[in-house]
Design an enzyme around this catalytic site. Structure first.
Site, short mmCIF file in Angstrom:
data_model
loop_
_atom_site.label_atom_id
_atom_site.label_comp_id
_atom_site.label_asym_id
_atom_site.label_seq_id
_atom_site.Cartn_x
_atom_site.Cartn_y
_atom_site.Cartn_z
N SER A 76 -1.16 -2.79 4.56
CA SER A 76 -1.77 -2.60 3.54
C SER A 76 -1.73 -1.14 2.96
CB SER A 76 -3.43 -2.94 3.54
OG SER A 76 -2.62 -4.91 3.13
N LYS A 79 -0.39 -0.29 -0.10
CA LYS A 79 -1.38 -0.20 -1.28
C LYS A 79 -1.59 0.71 -1.97
CE LYS A 79 -2.37 -4.94 -1.44
NZ LYS A 79 -2.66 -5.33 0.09
N SER A 136 -7.00 -6.60 -0.67
CA SER A 136 -6.62 -5.62 -0.46
C SER A 136 -5.57 -7.33 -0.61
CB SER A 136 -5.99 -5.94 0.84
OG SER A 136 -4.96 -5.42 1.24
N LYS A 242 -8.56 1.94 1.59
CA LYS A 242 -7.65 1.30 1.49
C LYS A 242 -7.40 1.31 3.65
CE LYS A 242 -5.70 -1.85 0.38
NZ LYS A 242 -6.19 -2.60 1.81
#
Length: 398
Positions: A76, A79, A136, A242
């Protein structure tokens, strides 16, 4: 085309701190970067992670590296690029935070981390941004991708084009979420550079620093957001960025912190657990703030010079920095003077759009460039009209 070619080479002797040769970490200087990385090979940092990197944000200087160019699934952390394109769209007025986005069946069907969007539901850009940055949300990522590019696949093409623009050689995306996919990979180095680009949008940390919040507050389907990056609560100065996890990627994190006017970015991939991931990042940040300091020189969008342009509608053209400018140095070193050199392009064609690059600001030590930042125009510049040209020509006689 400028008839009188602008050749503006301003050398400003700044009474600021800098390092003697060898202690300045140089932006885009491969010999300096290599020297610093080799020096840190013996450091017992990021021992739980397969790959890691630590950089100072303003300069991009590498402070520590461990297998930073190894291609791995970023999960993730993908992102980060999704958020970068969202922030660009907001800055370019293609999106507004209060715009309502209708959720497609495709977006609502996303598995993994999600904020449980429903087909046909409408949610604001700002709330979707929170859903991506804090929780997320894969569904929120696809909803935003579809809004910006028309489809997630078209958005992925934008992602990979941005990868090329950033000069990254070891990243390829197949989706906007980081869900497992063949030929979807990045590196600790590339993720750090993407994070550096994202952090140009200072508002992003307004969202990535949220530890908990609510979507659809007060409604029957109220959703509690809790940040997947626990360091925003438990490490002083961390305000993003993130996390990532899949069975293949294991535990990953791109974190950023700001303390004592110094912003750092730490990336780890392939840690064995959340605890190990957070421990590795915390140690990297501890090392950065124990050993290094920065000296800010210019803020982003700070005016550094101007020049006269007879044929432009605005005769005085203001030139500003495209990003913040700092120097990085080791604590306890004897410090020296440095110079900044401002160079404006000699040939510029009208019209010029706001934000266009018109020159460079170089930070120099003993004649050697140690960092370089684009200079841009603050406003749109168009051709002067006949009346303006006549008035200026008339005034030049008196």
């Amino acid at each position: 085309m400028l008839k009188n070619k602008i050749s503006l080479m301003l050398v400003c002797a700044l009474s600021i701190l800098c390092i003697f040769s060898g202690n300045v970490l140089a932006h885009h200087e491969e010999n300096h970067v290599s020297m610093e990385v080799n020096e840190n090979k013996s450091l017992d940092l990021a021992k739980h992670s397969q790959s890691a990197i630590l950089i100072e944000r303003d300069t991009g200087n590498i402070i520590f590296d461990k297998n930073a160019n190894e291609k791995l699934p970023p999960a993730s952390m993908t992102k980060i690029m999704t958020l970068l394109l969202i922030m660009e769209a907001i800055e370019n007025a293609q999106l507004s935070l209060d715009e309502s986005i209708r959720i497609s069946e495709n977006a609502a069907s996303m598995g993994g981390s999600q904020i449980f969007l429903e087909t046909g539901e409408e949610m604001s850009v700002e709330d979707l941004l929170k859903g991506i940055a804090v929780a997320s949300g894969n569904d929120a990522s696809v909803a935003m991708a579809e809004r910006i590019a028309g489809s997630e696949q078209a958005f992925v093409e934008m992602m990979n084009k941005k990868v090329e623009e950033l000069g990254l050689k070891s990243t390829k995306f197949q989706n906007s979420t980081g869900l497992p996919a063949d030929d979807h990979y990045s590196t600790a180095h590339d993720m750090a550079i993407m994070a550096k680009a994202l952090l140009k949008y200072e508002d992003i940390t307004k969202y990535t620093s949220i530890y908990e919040d609510y979507l659809r507050k007060g409604q029957d389907n109220e959703f509690w957001l809790v940040n997947t990056n626990k360091l925003v609560r438990f490490y002083d100065g961390v305000d993003g960025l993130k996390t990532g996890y899949t069975n293949e990627a294991k535990f990953c994190l791109t974190a950023t912190a700001e303390k004592n006017e110094m912003r750092t970015i730490a990336v780890v991939l392939g840690a064995g657990s959340t605890k190990e991931r957070n421990s590795d990042v915390s140690q990297l940040l501890d090392y950065a703030y124990a050993k290094y300091e920065t000296k800010p020189l210019y803020e982003k969008n700070q005016a550094v010079t101007s020049f006269e342009w007879l044929k432009a509608d605005k005769q005085k053209v203001n030139v500003v920095t495209n990003d913040s400018v700092s120097i990085l140095y080791q604590k306890g070193t004897d410090l020296n003077k440095i110079e900044t050199k401002i160079t404006i392009n000699q040939d510029i064609d009208l019209p010029v759009e706001k934000g266009s690059m018109v020159g460079k600001l170089q930070v120099m030590e003993e004649g050697k460039v140690i960092s370089e930042t684009d200079l841009i125009v603050k406003d749109d510049i168009k051709h002067a009209n006949v009346f303006q040209l006549f008035k200026r020509t008339f005034q030049s006689f008196f």
